[in-house]
Motif scaffolding. Structure first.
Motif, PDB file in Angstrom:
ATOM      1  N   ALA A 186     -28.607 134.396  90.567  1.00  0.00           N
ATOM      2  CA  ALA A 186     -27.630 133.700  91.423  1.00  0.00           C
ATOM      3  C   ALA A 186     -26.778 134.725  92.155  1.00  0.00           C
ATOM      4  O   ALA A 186     -26.510 134.603  93.356  1.00  0.00           O
ATOM      5  N   SER A 187     -26.364 135.788  91.447  1.00  0.00           N
ATOM      6  CA  SER A 187     -25.493 136.764  92.109  1.00  0.00           C
ATOM      7  C   SER A 187     -26.287 137.573  93.141  1.00  0.00           C
ATOM      8  O   SER A 187     -25.752 137.955  94.172  1.00  0.00           O
ATOM      9  N   LEU A 188     -27.589 137.766  92.878  1.00  0.00           N
ATOM     10  CA  LEU A 188     -28.423 138.442  93.879  1.00  0.00           C
ATOM     11  C   LEU A 188     -28.534 137.594  95.144  1.00  0.00           C
ATOM     12  O   LEU A 188     -28.369 138.092  96.260  1.00  0.00           O
ATOM     13  N   LEU A 189     -28.782 136.297  94.936  1.00  0.00           N
ATOM     14  CA  LEU A 189     -28.956 135.392  96.085  1.00  0.00           C
ATOM     15  C   LEU A 189     -27.692 135.314  96.918  1.00  0.00           C
ATOM     16  O   LEU A 189     -27.736 135.205  98.135  1.00  0.00           O
ATOM     17  N   HIS A 190     -26.513 135.330  96.248  1.00  0.00           N
ATOM     18  CA  HIS A 190     -25.249 135.085  96.952  1.00  0.00           C
ATOM     19  C   HIS A 190     -24.402 136.336  97.139  1.00  0.00           C
ATOM     20  O   HIS A 190     -23.271 136.253  97.618  1.00  0.00           O
ATOM     21  N   GLY A 191     -24.912 137.501  96.724  1.00  0.00           N
ATOM     22  CA  GLY A 191     -24.168 138.746  96.904  1.00  0.00           C
ATOM     23  C   GLY A 191     -22.876 138.789  96.093  1.00  0.00           C
ATOM     24  O   GLY A 191     -21.840 139.260  96.571  1.00  0.00           O
ATOM     25  N   ILE A 192     -22.904 138.277  94.852  1.00  0.00           N
ATOM     26  CA  ILE A 192     -21.700 138.277  93.997  1.00  0.00           C
ATOM     27  C   ILE A 192     -21.734 139.529  93.112  1.00  0.00           C
ATOM     28  O   ILE A 192     -22.694 139.740  92.374  1.00  0.00           O
ATOM     29  N   ARG A 193     -20.680 140.352  93.202  1.00  0.00           N
ATOM     30  CA  ARG A 193     -20.720 141.618  92.484  1.00  0.00           C
ATOM     31  C   ARG A 193     -20.247 141.516  91.039  1.00  0.00           C
ATOM     32  O   ARG A 193     -20.707 142.247  90.170  1.00  0.00           O
ATOM     33  N   ASP A 194     -19.277 140.624  90.779  1.00  0.00           N
ATOM     34  CA  ASP A 194     -18.768 140.491  89.408  1.00  0.00           C
ATOM     35  C   ASP A 194     -19.230 139.146  88.846  1.00  0.00           C
ATOM     36  O   ASP A 194     -18.794 138.085  89.290  1.00  0.00           O
ATOM     37  N   LEU A 195     -20.148 139.219  87.864  1.00  0.00           N
ATOM     38  CA  LEU A 195     -20.740 138.011  87.273  1.00  0.00           C
ATOM     39  C   LEU A 195     -19.691 137.040  86.750  1.00  0.00           C
ATOM     40  O   LEU A 195     -19.871 135.830  86.778  1.00  0.00           O
ATOM     41  N   ARG A 196     -18.565 137.601  86.258  1.00  0.00           N
ATOM     42  CA  ARG A 196     -17.571 136.761  85.594  1.00  0.00           C
ATOM     43  C   ARG A 196     -16.921 135.761  86.550  1.00  0.00           C
ATOM     44  O   ARG A 196     -16.402 134.741  86.125  1.00  0.00           O
ATOM     45  N   LEU A 197     -16.987 136.056  87.883  1.00  0.00           N
ATOM     46  CA  LEU A 197     -16.447 135.108  88.882  1.00  0.00           C
ATOM     47  C   LEU A 197     -17.144 133.751  88.781  1.00  0.00           C
ATOM     48  O   LEU A 197     -16.556 132.714  89.078  1.00  0.00           O
ATOM     49  N   LEU A 198     -18.402 133.775  88.338  1.00  0.00           N
ATOM     50  CA  LEU A 198     -19.165 132.529  88.236  1.00  0.00           C
ATOM     51  C   LEU A 198     -18.582 131.578  87.200  1.00  0.00           C
ATOM     52  O   LEU A 198     -18.816 130.378  87.238  1.00  0.00           O
ATOM     53  N   PHE A 199     -17.817 132.113  86.244  1.00  0.00           N
ATOM     54  CA  PHE A 199     -17.340 131.275  85.135  1.00  0.00           C
ATOM     55  C   PHE A 199     -15.829 131.041  85.168  1.00  0.00           C
ATOM     56  O   PHE A 199     -15.290 130.377  84.297  1.00  0.00           O
ATOM     57  N   ASP A 200     -15.118 131.638  86.169  1.00  0.00           N
ATOM     58  CA  ASP A 200     -13.664 131.505  86.206  1.00  0.00           C
ATOM     59  C   ASP A 200     -13.205 130.119  86.665  1.00  0.00           C
ATOM     60  O   ASP A 200     -12.077 129.726  86.418  1.00  0.00           O
ATOM     61  N   GLY A 201     -14.079 129.399  87.386  1.00  0.00           N
ATOM     62  CA  GLY A 201     -13.699 128.071  87.889  1.00  0.00           C
ATOM     63  C   GLY A 201     -12.648 128.152  88.985  1.00  0.00           C
ATOM     64  O   GLY A 201     -11.901 127.201  89.202  1.00  0.00           O
ATOM     65  N   ASP A 202     -12.557 129.280  89.702  1.00  0.00           N
ATOM     66  CA  ASP A 202     -11.583 129.416  90.786  1.00  0.00           C
ATOM     67  C   ASP A 202     -12.145 128.709  92.033  1.00  0.00           C
ATOM     68  O   ASP A 202     -13.173 129.119  92.579  1.00  0.00           O
ATOM     69  N   VAL A 203     -11.426 127.646  92.458  1.00  0.00           N
ATOM     70  CA  VAL A 203     -11.931 126.820  93.555  1.00  0.00           C
ATOM     71  C   VAL A 203     -12.094 127.628  94.846  1.00  0.00           C
ATOM     72  O   VAL A 203     -13.031 127.429  95.610  1.00  0.00           O
ATOM     73  N   ARG A 204     -11.188 128.626  95.053  1.00  0.00           N
ATOM     74  CA  ARG A 204     -11.282 129.426  96.291  1.00  0.00           C
ATOM     75  C   ARG A 204     -12.602 130.186  96.337  1.00  0.00           C
ATOM     76  O   ARG A 204     -13.205 130.359  97.392  1.00  0.00           O
TER      77      ARG A 204
END
Ligand code: FA5
Length: 345
Positions: free
Chosen positions: A320-338
């Protein structure tokens, strides 16, 4: 005496009319009615005086009393109607600004991990795999022992584990590989399944989360080979990343496969040229794979002389992070709406 009482009746009626004009709602009007015509009302009490009159005067007083009472009742009815009309008029005169902008409802988005999981399921269903499930809380037997990782084997150190109940030997599963065991205990070959789900380890850094997700693949049949594994993964990578990418195996060790390998794909961002995402190597590791170890077949009651099989286990969060260019995996689980709002379809 009779004249005096009649004058009092007139006075009551006069006072009532004045007070009734001042009343502004139904409740106050009812209160006024009780004050004049109730059991202890001022007008009602005057009737009690009738006994004190000479018999000849009683009839005239009785008529005067009834006339007053009737006049008050009519005045009450008239005031009630006037109040209803006034309320209606006020309602009709109200002006609403229908053009005023309302706050638009905030639309939710599908979580990037959910989207990735659904896409993986779609691709593997298309390739002929069943999608199966397994529990998050798992017996050590299935998570380790039957996967040829006995207690005290150093391979257990590679997966730092959360123990739920030491005495019962129950753990939060550290990988999706126990679903291989559960599937083989339930089904006879040929078997082609993928199992996607949450797994847990004592990890915590920008590329490792204590809770993450894996996809497990398992194929068992007669004469299945490493070539089938590579071909299947090659087809999968093309369908999932939407482009033809090179794939490769690097020898590696997992106790439940032999031979075992790490599976890499050509970096989808630079197509092997080297970039930030692939750390200039041109390759990206998806996870482990290999041919099922005979000890695993034996633990599940399969004959290792009769069947062969392969398995793989990849990190879904990495994909998922490869597809979307997300560098910190933990962002996926923070639930931050922004953060999550950026992933609209
Ligand atoms: C395993 O878990 C094996 N069960 C995979 C396997 C299955 C091998 C079948 C052979 C046959 P490993 O520990 O390397 O292997 O994890 C596989 C992938 O999970 C890794 O490549 C990585 O993408 C992901 N992963 C591992 N730990 C974490 C973590 N803490 N956070 C996020 N992703 C992780």
């Amino acid at each position: 005496m009779s004249e005096e009482l009649s004058a009092q009746l007139d006075e009551e009626l006069r006072r009532f009319r004045i007070e009734a004009q001042a009343v502004q709602d139904a409740a106050a009007l009812y209160e006024l009615q009780v004050r004049y015509l109730g059991k202890k009302g001022t007008v009602t009490q005057l009737r009690g005086q009738m006994g004190k009159l000479a018999p000849a005067e009683r009839k005239a007083f009785g008529q005067a009393f009834n006339a007053t009472k009737e006049a008050i009742e009519q005045a009450i009815e008239a005031r009630r109607e006037a109040l209803v009309l006034a309320a209606k008029a006020e309602d009709l005169a109200r002006r609403e600004d229908l053009t005023m902008a309302t706050q638009a409802p905030r639309l939710g988005t599908i979580h990037p991990l959910t989207r990735t999981r659904r896409e993986l399921e779609r691709v593997f269903r298309m390739l002929g795999f069943d999608v199966v499930d397994g529990p998050h809380i798992e017996h050590e037997q299935y998570n380790f022992d039957d996967l040829n990782i006995p207690a005290n084997h150093p391979a257990r150190d590679m997966q730092d584990t959360f123990f739920v109940e030491a005495r019962e030997r129950v753990v939060l599963r550290t990988h999706t590989s126990p679903v291989q065991i559960r599937t083989m205990l339930q089904r006879r070959p040929p078997v082609r399944i993928v199992a996607l789900g949450t797994v847990f380890r004592r990890d915590d850094d920008p590329t490792h989360s204590p809770m993450f997700h894996q996809i497990e693949g398992l194929c068992v049949d007669e004469r299945v080979s490493m070539a089938d594994l590579k071909a299947t993964l090659y087809r999968f990578v093309g369908a999932f990343f939407g482009q033809r990418l090179e794939v490769r195996f690097r020898p590696s060790f997992f106790p439940f496969v032999e031979p075992g390998a790490e599976f890499d794909i050509q970096c989808p961002f630079c197509r092997g040229q080297g970039c930030d995402v692939c750390k200039r190597s041109g390759w990206i590791e998806l996870g482990g794979a290999g041919m099922i170890h005979p000890a695993v077949f034996e633990a599940c009651g399969y004959d290792p002389e009769a069947v062969t099989g392969w398995a793989f286990g990849f990190g879904i969060d990495r994909m998922a992070s490869l597809l979307h260019g997300i560098r910190d995996l933990r962002l996926l689980f923070d639930g931050d709406v922004r953060f999550l709002e950026q992933f609209r379809c």
